[in-house]
Design a protein around this motif. Structure first.
Motif, PDB file in Angstrom:
ATOM      1  N   VAL A 265      39.693  38.443  44.852  1.00  0.00           N
ATOM      2  CA  VAL A 265      37.924  38.900  44.196  1.00  0.00           C
ATOM      3  C   VAL A 265      37.324  37.648  43.960  1.00  0.00           C
ATOM      4  N   LEU A 266      36.357  37.564  45.397  1.00  0.00           N
ATOM      5  CA  LEU A 266      35.556  36.657  45.423  1.00  0.00           C
ATOM      6  C   LEU A 266      33.780  36.956  44.657  1.00  0.00           C
ATOM      7  N   PRO A 267      33.774  35.747  43.662  1.00  0.00           N
ATOM      8  CA  PRO A 267      31.973  36.686  43.746  1.00  0.00           C
ATOM      9  C   PRO A 267      30.993  36.616  44.834  1.00  0.00           C
ATOM     10  N   LYS A 268      29.369  37.217  44.573  1.00  0.00           N
ATOM     11  CA  LYS A 268      29.223  37.712  45.767  1.00  0.00           C
ATOM     12  C   LYS A 268      28.206  35.908  45.991  1.00  0.00           C
ATOM     13  N   ASN A 269      27.713  36.357  47.404  1.00  0.00           N
ATOM     14  CA  ASN A 269      27.283  34.627  47.957  1.00  0.00           C
ATOM     15  C   ASN A 269      28.007  33.235  47.719  1.00  0.00           C
ATOM     16  N   VAL A 270      29.401  33.924  48.384  1.00  0.00           N
ATOM     17  CA  VAL A 270      29.932  32.712  48.101  1.00  0.00           C
ATOM     18  C   VAL A 270      30.416  33.000  49.992  1.00  0.00           C
ATOM     19  N   ASP A 271      30.829  31.538  49.838  1.00  0.00           N
ATOM     20  CA  ASP A 271      31.265  31.081  51.275  1.00  0.00           C
ATOM     21  C   ASP A 271      32.518  31.446  51.579  1.00  0.00           C
ATOM     22  N   VAL A 272      32.859  32.507  52.988  1.00  0.00           N
ATOM     23  CA  VAL A 272      34.514  32.749  52.123  1.00  0.00           C
ATOM     24  C   VAL A 272      35.064  32.385  52.912  1.00  0.00           C
ATOM     25  N   THR A 273      35.097  32.068  54.841  1.00  0.00           N
ATOM     26  CA  THR A 273      35.385  30.572  55.165  1.00  0.00           C
ATOM     27  C   THR A 273      35.841  30.011  54.737  1.00  0.00           C
ATOM     28  N   ALA A 274      34.980  28.655  54.318  1.00  0.00           N
ATOM     29  CA  ALA A 274      35.145  28.060  53.026  1.00  0.00           C
ATOM     30  C   ALA A 274      36.437  28.254  52.094  1.00  0.00           C
ATOM     31  N   TYR A 275      36.097  29.192  51.712  1.00  0.00           N
ATOM     32  CA  TYR A 275      37.019  30.056  49.976  1.00  0.00           C
ATOM     33  C   TYR A 275      38.820  29.312  50.797  1.00  0.00           C
ATOM     34  N   LEU A 276      38.767  30.150  52.140  1.00  0.00           N
ATOM     35  CA  LEU A 276      40.286  30.941  52.964  1.00  0.00           C
ATOM     36  C   LEU A 276      40.321  29.309  53.379  1.00  0.00           C
TER      37      LEU A 276
ATOM     38  N   SER B 193      48.979  36.292  53.595  1.00  0.00           N
ATOM     39  CA  SER B 193      47.896  37.275  52.405  1.00  0.00           C
ATOM     40  C   SER B 193      47.735  36.833  51.358  1.00  0.00           C
ATOM     41  N   LEU B 194      46.518  36.497  50.998  1.00  0.00           N
ATOM     42  CA  LEU B 194      46.135  36.833  49.943  1.00  0.00           C
ATOM     43  C   LEU B 194      44.827  37.593  50.067  1.00  0.00           C
TER      44      LEU B 194
ATOM     45  N   VAL C 127      38.970  44.103  44.998  1.00  0.00           N
ATOM     46  CA  VAL C 127      40.069  43.219  45.139  1.00  0.00           C
ATOM     47  C   VAL C 127      40.009  43.458  46.559  1.00  0.00           C
ATOM     48  N   LYS C 128      40.530  42.488  47.379  1.00  0.00           N
ATOM     49  CA  LYS C 128      39.563  42.160  48.949  1.00  0.00           C
ATOM     50  C   LYS C 128      41.020  41.385  49.263  1.00  0.00           C
ATOM     51  N   ARG C 129      41.948  42.071  50.505  1.00  0.00           N
ATOM     52  CA  ARG C 129      42.936  41.198  50.967  1.00  0.00           C
ATOM     53  C   ARG C 129      42.689  40.528  52.411  1.00  0.00           C
ATOM     54  N   TYR C 130      42.621  39.130  52.135  1.00  0.00           N
ATOM     55  CA  TYR C 130      42.867  37.684  53.204  1.00  0.00           C
ATOM     56  C   TYR C 130      44.126  37.050  53.904  1.00  0.00           C
ATOM     57  N   ARG C 131      43.522  37.383  54.758  1.00  0.00           N
ATOM     58  CA  ARG C 131      45.430  36.239  55.964  1.00  0.00           C
ATOM     59  C   ARG C 131      44.709  35.080  55.485  1.00  0.00           C
ATOM     60  N   ILE C 132      45.652  34.179  55.654  1.00  0.00           N
ATOM     61  CA  ILE C 132      45.075  31.721  55.599  1.00  0.00           C
ATOM     62  C   ILE C 132      46.457  32.814  56.530  1.00  0.00           C
ATOM     63  N   THR C 133      46.183  31.132  57.469  1.00  0.00           N
ATOM     64  CA  THR C 133      46.999  30.389  58.103  1.00  0.00           C
ATOM     65  C   THR C 133      47.019  29.534  57.823  1.00  0.00           C
TER      66      THR C 133
END
Length: 70
Positions: free
Chosen positions: A26-37, A22-23, A7-13
């Motif tokens: 657990v994101l799957p591999k090969n996923v676009d993190v910026t698009a998800y956030l 904070s979000l 699990v990773k902690r991400y910051r969304i605005t």
């Protein structure tokens, strides 16, 4: 207490940029993190989050202990 692995902690605005949250995800591999956030930030209930923050940090005026003057 067991923790969730990977699990990773991400910051969304918020879209207007006034708040951030904070979000944990657990994101799957090969996923676009910026698009998800950005998608998560759009779907996030910013109004309820702001109200909960205000309730949490509300200061009760006039209820503090008075200091005795010596």
């Amino acid at each position: 207490m067991s923790t969730i692995p990977n699990v990773k902690r991400y910051r969304i605005t918020s879209p207007d940029g006034s708040m951030s949250a904070s979000l944990m995800a657990v994101l799957p591999k090969n996923v676009d993190v910026t698009a998800y956030l950005s998608e998560a930030a759009k779907r996030f209930d910013w109004k309820a989050y702001q109200e909960s923050q205000q309730k949490q940090f509300k200061i009760r005026v006039g209820q503090q202990k008075q200091k005795k003057a010596k």
